[in-house]
Each structure stands twice: as C-alpha cells, then as structure tokens.
Design an enzyme around this catalytic site. Structure first.
Site: not given
Length: 384
Positions: A144, A181, A185
């Site tokens: 991301t 979150y 990643k």
C-alpha cells in the site's frame, strides 16, 4: 501459467482472478471467506449483492467455459496452505489475502492484533512455504502507498539513494504508516525483502493507491459476477463512499480540512498491473517495489468532482467537512513516483466524468440497500 490468487473472494482479488482467467491463465482462488464474516460482525453489507463464492465460480464457468479452482481455508494455518500449494502447483502467487481496512485495525486492541497476526503471520507462512517447496515461484504481493505516509520529500518506488558523511547507498525508502493495518504492511515488506535477500526468493511488492470503481470487463458480464462496493465507515474508500452518499442525498463526508492527498487508480488498472507484474517477473533474490497508482487527488478534490458529476445528473449534492477521526496531516506535500508500471506498458484509465457517472448510476441503482447508520465514521484514532 498457473496463478494462485490468495484473497480471491475480495474486492481486488475477485476482479483479478476473473481477469487472469479470461486472459488464459490457469487460476486458483485461495480464501478463508473471513471478509464476509467481518461484514456480519460489523452489521454491514456491500452495496452490491454478492453471491456465494462457489456460485460465482460456477457462473463464470457456465459463461466462459473456464474453470477456477477453489481452496477454502486460512493461510495462517501452515498445514492447509502447504497442502493447497502442493495441490495447485502455482508458478505465480498473487497475495491479496489480508485484512485491508485501516479503521478496522484501529477499532480496539483485539482488531489491531487480529489484523497484524492475520497479515504478518499469513505472509510469513507463505514465504516459508515458497522457500521449502516453491523457490522459483514469483510472489506478487499487494502492499500500500500508505506504508510511506506523507513525507516532505518525493516518494520514490521502494528505495531511495542517500549520501551520508561522504558515503552513498541505496536503501529501502523510510516508512511512516498511519494505522495498525498500514504497519502490518510495512512488516510484510520487511519480511519479504529479507526472504528475497537471504533465501533468493523473487517478489514484486505493489504499493497500491486507493482503488475505485466496480466494473471490469469480466465483473460486468453477469449480475452474479458483480464486485463489492463498500461505503461504510470501516471498509468504504473515499471515492466509492462519496458516490453512494451523493446517490442517497447524504452530504459527502470530508474528514477534516480535506487536503489529505493520496494516489488513486481504477479497478481496471489494478488487474492490469497484476498481469504486468506476472508477465515480467522479478529475478531470483530480487525484491521489486512498484508504486501502483495513476493519479493523485486530495479528498477535497474528489468531493468537488463527485458534487459536479452528481449535480449534472440532477442530484442535490452537499459537502460536509466533519471532525477527522484519524490522526493525519490534513495539508501536506505529496509527490510520489509511479513510472515503473507505465514503463512496462500500463495504459491508465484516468478518473473521468464517464467513470463518475458509472459509479453514481451504480449507487442510484442499489440505493435501497444503503444503511444510513453505517455511513458516518465510528472508529477514532484518538485516545478516548
């Protein structure tokens, strides 16, 4: 080529699995179906009605004659994962199988732990399975752009060359993630980089921007193949959420000042980027990073674009700036590089009036499914 799509029942994964199958790849989907469970837990439903995965796959086969193998289980279970890989024998693995919502990861301690265990342990298991039995398999992993945060310098693609005290080196670009979150990643990226450096695995990390849209050529073929369209405060992304708010007469919810700038891309470009990465694999021992987005917008810009498109369709669209539940810079420098996928042949679909019309029409078509109680954010980053 045999490609296993982990998380193939989800928003990006489903569109990718169908696209690759349509292009002649032999596709398998591996999914725990937990995303559907999280909807039940939160009491939300995607705007578009989603059929059971077995029914979706059957409909695809009926329409195209192409079969997709299904492996139902959790990649945090190493025994299941190893068995599935041995049965399918993939040459490339596309890994979408992660909890992908920043607000979900910030609900409380349990959701933070769930997110990090699911994401980090699942990816670690995959790396060990590849090391043991599939060392030549190419891992295409969805990262991301949120790993980078919003630094006051240009964002490079994965690596930055720096000079310090007269010496020079190329190092992983510094990470400043904004949620538990996004942190998961970052941990993934470090673990995959390690596995390539130490074990000689090959991997491409696709640092994706915010995806929008519903339709790909494949998902538009039949109602049973339709993709998710999330609008709620936990899983809904900005542009999709704004279009649905516009369709039902709810003011567009811009968090804070609205200057938060991010990279965005059409779901049709997501699936093409995956194919480009698969068709041009990383070398053994190489950890490549591609920044996967096509345009940069601020949240405020998006709201104005939706207002304009909605007004042209006869909708009455208002914009409300609401208290920002997140801890983030609301006005900042943002200039990210995204040339590597373009160099390999990506021809982007840019955000246009016609795409906004399509999204708004989808939202109007299914507006009776909108639950107004789920539109506003309920998760706060701030200490209570």
């Amino acid at each position: 080529m045999k490609v296993l799509v982990i998380g193939g029942d989800g928003y990006c994964g489903w569109a990718t699995a169908l696209y690759l199958s349509n292009r002649g790849y032999e596709v398998g989907i591996l999914d725990s179906l937990v995303r559907r469970h999280w909807d039940n837990e939160l009491g939300v439903e995607t705007l578009t009605p989603i059929a059971p995965i077995q029914q979706r796959i059957q409909r695809w086969q009926d329409l195209t004659g192409k079969s997709i193998d299904l492996f139902t289980g959790d990649i945090t279970n190493y025994g299941f994962l190893s068995k599935a890989l041995h049965k399918f024998q993939p040459e490339a693995i596309v890994h979408f199988g992660e909890q992908r919502s920043a607000p979900f990861s910030m609900i409380d301690r349990e959701h933070a732990v769930l997110t990090q265990v699911n994401n980090v342990v699942g990816t670690l298991n995959l790396l060990y399975a590849m090391r043991e039995d599939f060392p030549d398999c190419h891992l295409v992993k969805l990262g991301t752009m949120g790993e980078y945060g919003t630094p006051n310098i240009d964002i490079e693609e994965g690596y930055i060359t720096i000079e310090h005290n007269g010496r020079k080196d190329t190092l992983p670009y510094p990470k400043q993630p904004g949620s538990m979150y996004h942190l998961s990643k970052v941990h993934d990226s470090h673990n995959i980089h390690f596995a390539c450096r130490i074990w000689g695995l090959r991997a491409t990390d696709l640092n994706q921007g915010v995806v929008y849209g519903v339709l790909t050529e494949e998902t538009g073929m039949d109602e049973l193949l339709i993709n998710r369209l999330d609008y709620d405060g936990v899983f809904g992304t900005a542009l999709n959420r704004f279009c649905i708010q516009a369709a039902v007469g709810h003011p567009l919810t811009v968090y804070g000042k609205g200057g938060q700038t991010r990279g965005f891309l059409d779901i049709r470009d997501t699936v093409r980027c995956i194919e480009i990465a698969i068709a041009n694999p990383a070398q053994a021992g190489e950890f490549r990073v591609f920044n996967q987005f096509t345009e940069q917008f601020s949240v405020g810009d998006l709201a104005m674009m939706v207002k304009k498109a909605g007004t042209a369709m006869g909708l009455n669209v208002e914009i409300n700036n609401i208290d920002n539940p997140r801890v983030e810079k609301e006005e900042h420098y943002f200039n990210a590089k995204n040339t590597k996928l373009l160099d390999l042949g990506l021809q982007p679909h840019y955000l246009s009036d016609s795409l906004l019309d399509s999204l708004l029409n989808f939202a109007v078509k299914y507006q009776k499914r909108v639950d107004f109680n789920q539109i506003l954010p309920k998760v706060s980053w701030h200490r209570n």
